[in-house]
Design a protein around this motif. Structure first.
Motif, PDB file in Angstrom:
ATOM      1  N   MET A   1       0.814  -1.210   0.000  1.00  0.00           N
ATOM      2  CA  MET A   1       0.000   0.000   0.000  1.00  0.00           C
ATOM      3  C   MET A   1       0.848   1.260   0.000  1.00  0.00           C
ATOM      4  N   LYS A  26      -1.169  -3.565   3.110  1.00  0.00           N
ATOM      5  CA  LYS A  26      -2.569  -3.456   3.500  1.00  0.00           C
ATOM      6  C   LYS A  26      -2.846  -4.348   4.704  1.00  0.00           C
ATOM      7  N   ASP A  61      -0.598   3.385  -2.940  1.00  0.00           N
ATOM      8  CA  ASP A  61      -1.672   2.762  -3.723  1.00  0.00           C
ATOM      9  C   ASP A  61      -1.373   2.837  -5.218  1.00  0.00           C
ATOM     10  N   GLU A 159      -7.705   4.552   3.547  1.00  0.00           N
ATOM     11  CA  GLU A 159      -6.942   3.333   3.328  1.00  0.00           C
ATOM     12  C   GLU A 159      -5.875   3.147   4.403  1.00  0.00           C
TER      13      GLU A 159
END
Length: 244
Positions: A1, A26, A61, A159
């Protein structure tokens, strides 16, 4: 991520960050430990562009950003995917708990008021403040104010959530309620990067731990390995001095 390479930051001729590299997957809960002045908070602030790094690159991302050169539009897009929980809550004193949670949803994300309020109530319920929607910050304890701040972060469905020593401004008896909310978020699979002095939280909740000193990462790895069999002498000394 998240991948960060060669983050450097100077303040008035003093190098605070000295080429920091960092990778977050993540679902990771990454605890950042270290003595005061290690550069932990500065690193977190640079990652969310609250401070401008002097050099460094971020891939978030799949999107590559230059930390010193990223433009306003790039930063705005990044911040739609992140949230930041500060040491001192940073709540609007003239707004209720619910209004503090919904303000960003309405003004920055353009959610309809009714939808924002539904989200705000749900996240306040999640942090144990279902009876406090209409309370102002000065009517709440420090622990409750920090839980409002966490609800505000969660409401944006980011996120990754950055936590900058979220319990450092709290009395010891209020610390536990905030850490419990963070444990719940970790159990839900939230990706979190946490600067903390709470060693028990780091050991029992984080999946990875980083030890920083003097603007550098001295050691990083899985939490179990780092706490039980640290490789670096300075890490061992730090853990020993903190009773871990």
């Amino acid at each position: 991520m998240l991948k960060v390479r060669n983050v450097r930051k100077n303040f008035q001729g003093t190098e605070i960050l000295k080429g920091v590299d960092l990778t977050v997957e993540k679902g990771d809960v990454v605890a950042i430990l270290g003595p005061s002045g290690a550069g932990k908070t500065t690193l977190l602030r640079c990652l969310n562009f609250l401070e401008r790094a002097d050099s460094g690159e971020m891939i978030f991302d799949g999107v590559r950003l230059s930390l010193p050169k990223a433009g306003k539009k790039e930063i705005a897009e990044l911040r739609k995917k992140t949230a930041f929980v500060f040491q001192n809550f940073n709540l609007f004193l003239n707004k209720t708990a619910l209004e503090n949670v919904t303000e960003g949803l309405i003004t920055a994300r353009r959610l309809p008021v009714r939808e924002a309020e539904e989200t705000g109530r749900r996240t306040l319920d999640q942090v144990g403040l279902s009876g406090r929607y209409d309370y102002y910050p000065d009517q709440l304890s420090g622990g409750q104010q920090q839980r409002v701040a966490i609800a505000r972060a969660v409401a944006a469905d980011p996120e990754i959530i950055y936590f900058d020593e979220p319990t450092s401004a709290l009395d010891p008896e209020l610390t536990g309620e905030v850490l419990e909310v963070m444990r719940q978020l970790a159990a839900e699979g939230r990706t979190m990067l946490v600067v903390t002095h709470e060693m028990e939280f780091a050991r029992n909740v984080s999946t990875k731990t980083i030890f920083m000193e003097d603007g550098m990462i001295v050691e990083a790895g899985g939490t179990k390995q780092l706490f039980e069999t640290p490789k670096e002498a300075r890490t061992k000394e730090f853990l020993r001095n903190t009773g871990r």
